[in-house]
Design an enzyme around this catalytic site. Structure first.
Site, short mmCIF file in Angstrom:
data_model
loop_
_atom_site.label_atom_id
_atom_site.label_comp_id
_atom_site.label_asym_id
_atom_site.label_seq_id
_atom_site.Cartn_x
_atom_site.Cartn_y
_atom_site.Cartn_z
N ASP A 283 66.65 -1.59 18.03
CA ASP A 283 65.86 -1.83 16.74
C ASP A 283 65.93 -3.48 16.42
O ASP A 283 66.68 -4.03 16.87
CB ASP A 283 66.00 -0.79 15.59
CG ASP A 283 64.95 -0.44 14.90
OD1 ASP A 283 63.82 -1.22 14.78
OD2 ASP A 283 65.15 0.65 14.10
C1 NOJ Z 1 62.19 -1.53 12.57
C2 NOJ Z 1 62.08 0.07 12.48
O1 NOJ Z 1 63.13 0.97 12.13
C3 NOJ Z 1 61.56 0.48 13.76
O2 NOJ Z 1 61.02 2.01 13.52
C4 NOJ Z 1 60.35 -0.20 14.18
O3 NOJ Z 1 59.97 0.45 15.29
C5 NOJ Z 1 60.49 -1.57 14.18
N1 NOJ Z 1 61.12 -2.17 12.91
C6 NOJ Z 1 59.56 -2.44 14.69
O4 NOJ Z 1 58.66 -2.86 13.73
#
Ligand code: NOJ
Length: 739
Positions: A283
């Protein structure tokens, strides 16, 4: 003969697939021999290329283009639109040394431009086909805009509605969650990699991100391996089985180990047990955050832990690029581990067909044709009305007559074009949104007088607008009050400590109710709300969640009976925040709740039942259930059992019902939940019509992790419950014997 032809067909399909796989692996072998260290690490590197706005836009873009030319980046997120993606891709495939195409990812969570209902809402449809269609349309639109890969489905089980990201998933139940996970993967990816109008999926956030203590986003998770495997992991497994191309590791730790550095999760469970052969992306900066978690003394250690555990791609962290060369030199990461991660990423790129067609038919013309077209708008209206849950309808106040003389439409969300888009609206535009007021205006008779007043804001203490709304309510035959949350109150980093309506909205509903005019409350929200006063006093409540661009039309369809509501809650509604975490598949304890006695498991200051239970939702018609009939009273551990129930529409309208099947394994080597959903079917019945609904309880569905963490069926007695929600059920029982 038929069997022989089928066998030949199957063998040739398998052979074809495996020869395709072999070709892909050979191509990767030869690429790996050509790649420099920088180029290999480049494939593991992903940046957010959101360079369209802001003062440094041009500079950032130039820097990225240089990296692409040098082969030092393999993927971008937030670069979308045919023109933008083409520009970058052209550099990758024409100017970089090995011409390896870039992979463009984007959070297409509930639509690209045509904004669909939030996933929690779609899960309320209990209609995997409708959900698959919504994902497919989102994929078609995103693919036209050059997006290859969505960071969805979000399949995290959420038992705590304080957690704002509950809006992005399918609720509290692993069985329903698994069905939705598989439907979304199929919708995004189609039947085979690279099909036109498909994008890659990414099941996230692996794992148990929804188990955050106190429902506070990013918070610590600590749970038994049994709960992890039986509740939280199942939807990820369903996504992998459905062919999910990628997985995203989660921000949280579980029992002291951040998921992004968890070899147990990313290698032992995901690759070895589940045979997942796609790649894992971290993430956003979750690799360097392992330093903040306190398991890595610096970014280099974070990079080492992540790659060795099985995190292949570094999203926005920049630490693989910075530290892997040195880590390799020091032998802290092996060349083989690096190659394996590169292989997995190239495998997905090759499977998608990117080397053969790096632009994948995306073009400004395709964008014009495929994005936000009439068919997509009609489809989102259809899913939206299926996602609505009718929570209360005393004296059949709903559906309303279109010929109402005077109708008041009030509340901060009644004519709002921003919030219905929900927390991940991406390219969705407020100007696309049909508000409740618009939807109602189009639906009622031309003689109906509609009066509107906002009344109050979603947040804040201002009550100045109450009087105007109360005065129009007094002049009306019915009042529709639209209240709820702002979109940004759910989604990422949006946990709440309270589950009541924010601001002065509850007071507002009280003031409107006091006029004596019949009231219908429409709720828009991204989580279960503890609307206890409303549930006790107002005659009709419609749970509309955030339904996307067609919100107002879908809500009007339900309010005026163009569509008979059929949604069911995918999550328990508590009476108060003090009850959470609260879910239907709890354990019995040695002292189950009994409000008439003292020494048992309960709260002494509230009614110990949910406000609305899991699986609950009303219709405008009535369904009558027979008691369940079982194919046997005794089966062996290896046998399946059939459960049949007759359901009849005894009301006056056609409608759809979600028939639900639960089991309880009464005594085990470990305790079992009081109920577990093991099947559901959505059926349509016209008045007077009766259908027999058949379920099969297979050994897999009766299995559990025993005291030795072995998966299987234990002999003993089981209860079967069938009904319209998790509480109103009829039961039968059967026995499972060893042999
Ligand atoms: C953080 C989020 O937790 C995740 O769900 C998302 O896909 C990413 N950012 C990218 O935007």
């Amino acid at each position: 003969m038929k069997k022989i032809i089928f066998a030949i067909f199957l063998c040739s399909t398998l052979l074809l697939a495996s020869s395709k796989d072999n070709t892909i692996e050979q191509k990767i072998d030869s690429l790996l021999t050509l790649m420099t260290l920088d180029e290999k690490i480049g494939q593991l590197t992903q940046y957010s290329g959101n360079y369209e706005t802001g003062p440094s836009a041009g500079t950032v873009k130039n820097e990225f283009q240089k990296l692409v030319k040098e082969g030092k980046v393999g993927s971008f997120l937030n670069v979308h639109g045919a023109t933008n993606t083409h520009e970058m891709q052209k550099i990758a495939v024409e100017q970089s040394r090995l011409k390896i195409p870039l992979l463009f990812g984007y959070d297409v969570i509930h639509g690209y431009r045509t904004t669909f209902p939030i996933p929690l809402a779609e899960a309320s449809s209990w209609d995997p086909q409708a959900v698959e269609k919504s994902a497919r349309i989102s994929a078609i639109e995103a693919a036209a805009a050059g997006v290859h890969w969505t960071f969805a489905p979000m399949v995290d089980i959420a038992r705590d509605p304080r957690w704002g990201r509950i809006a992005e998933g399918s609720g509290e139940d692993p069985y329903l969650g698994s069905a939705m996970a598989a439907a979304r993967v199929k919708g995004f990816q189609g039947n085979s990699y690279g099909e036109k109008g498909t994008i890659l999926s990414c099941a996230k956030h692996f794992a148990a991100y929804g188990g955050a203590e106190g429902g506070r986003d990013y918070n610590t998770v600590d749970m038994s391996e049994r709960t992890l495997r039986e509740i939280y992991l199942l939807p990820y497994k369903a996504a992998v089985d459905a062919g999910a191309a990628t997985i995203m590791s989660s921000f949280n730790e579980i029992a002291g180990v951040p998921s992004t550095g968890s070899k147990f999760l990313l290698t032992d469970v995901l690759r070895k047990e589940w045979h997942f052969d796609g790649f894992v992306v971290s993430d956003w900066t979750s690799i360097p955050e392992m330093h903040t978690h306190g398991v890595a003394a610096n970014d280099a250690e974070s990079a080492m832990l992540a790659l060795n555990a099985g995190t292949d791609m570094d999203m926005e962290g920049g630490v693989y690029r910075k530290h892997l060369p040195q880590l390799l030199k020091e032998g802290k990461v092996s060349e083989q581990t690096l190659n394996e991660a590169v292989r997995r990423i190239l495998r997905v790129k090759l499977r998608l067909g990117l080397f053969a067609d790096p632009y994948r038919n995306a073009s400004p013309e395709a964008e014009k044709k495929d994005i936000y077209n009439a068919a997509h708008i009609a489809a989102t209206r259809d899913v939206a009305r299926k996602s609505i849950v009718l929570l209360k309808n005393e004296k059949d106040i709903l559906p309303l007559k279109k010929e109402i003389k005077t109708l008041a439409v009030v509340g901060p969300l009644a004519n709002n074009t921003e919030e219905p888009l929900g927390p991940w609206h991406q390219q969705g535009r407020p100007s696309d949104v049909v508000t409740v007021l618009d939807g109602i205006t189009k639906t009622v008779s031309s003689d109906t007088k509609i009066l509107f007043a906002k009344g109050c804001d979603i947040v804040g203490n201002d009550t100045k607008g109450f009087d105007e709304a109360v005065s129009i309510a007094k002049k009306s035959d019915v009042v529709i009050v639209v209240v709820g949350e702002a979109a940004e109150m759910s989604g990422e980093a949006a946990s709440r400590s309270s589950l009541t309506l924010p601001g002065k909205q509850e007071k507002f509903v009280e003031a409107i109710q006091a006029t004596g005019t019949p009231v219908v409350v429409v709720l828009m929200n991204g989580r279960p709300l503890a609307v206890t006063w409303i549930a006790e006093h107002v005659s009709a409540i419609v749970e509309a969640w955030f339904l996307g661009v067609q919100s107002g039309n879908a809500i009007a369809d339900v309010l005026f009976g163009e569509y008979t509501p059929s949604g069911k809650l995918p999550v328990t509604f508590p009476r108060t925040v003090g009850q959470v975490p609260y879910y239907y598949n709890y354990k019995n304890t040695g002292r189950p709740m009994d409000e008439k006695q003292k020494y048992n498991s309960k709260y002494i200051d509230i009614s110990n039942t949910p406000l609305f239970p899991f699986g609950y939702g009303l219709s405008y018609t009535t369904f009558e259930y027979s008691s369940p009939r079982l194919s046997a009273s005794k089966i062996t551990k290896k046998e399946s059992l059939k459960v049949v129930v007759d359901v009849k529409n005894i009301g006056r309208r056609a409608g759809e019902e979600v028939v639900q099947l639960y089991i309880r394994d009464e005594y085990g080597s470990v305790t079992r939940p009081v109920k577990e959903l093991k099947g559901f079917q959505k059926i349509a019945l016209v008045p007077g019509e009766k259908k027999s609904v058949e379920f099969t309880l297979t050994p897999e569905l009766l299995s559990m992790y025993d005291i030795n963490m072995k998966w299987g069926v234990e002999a003993g007695t089981f209860k079967v419950y069938v009904g319209t929600n998790s509480v109103d059920v009829q039961e039968a029982s059967f026995e499972v014997s060893e042999l």
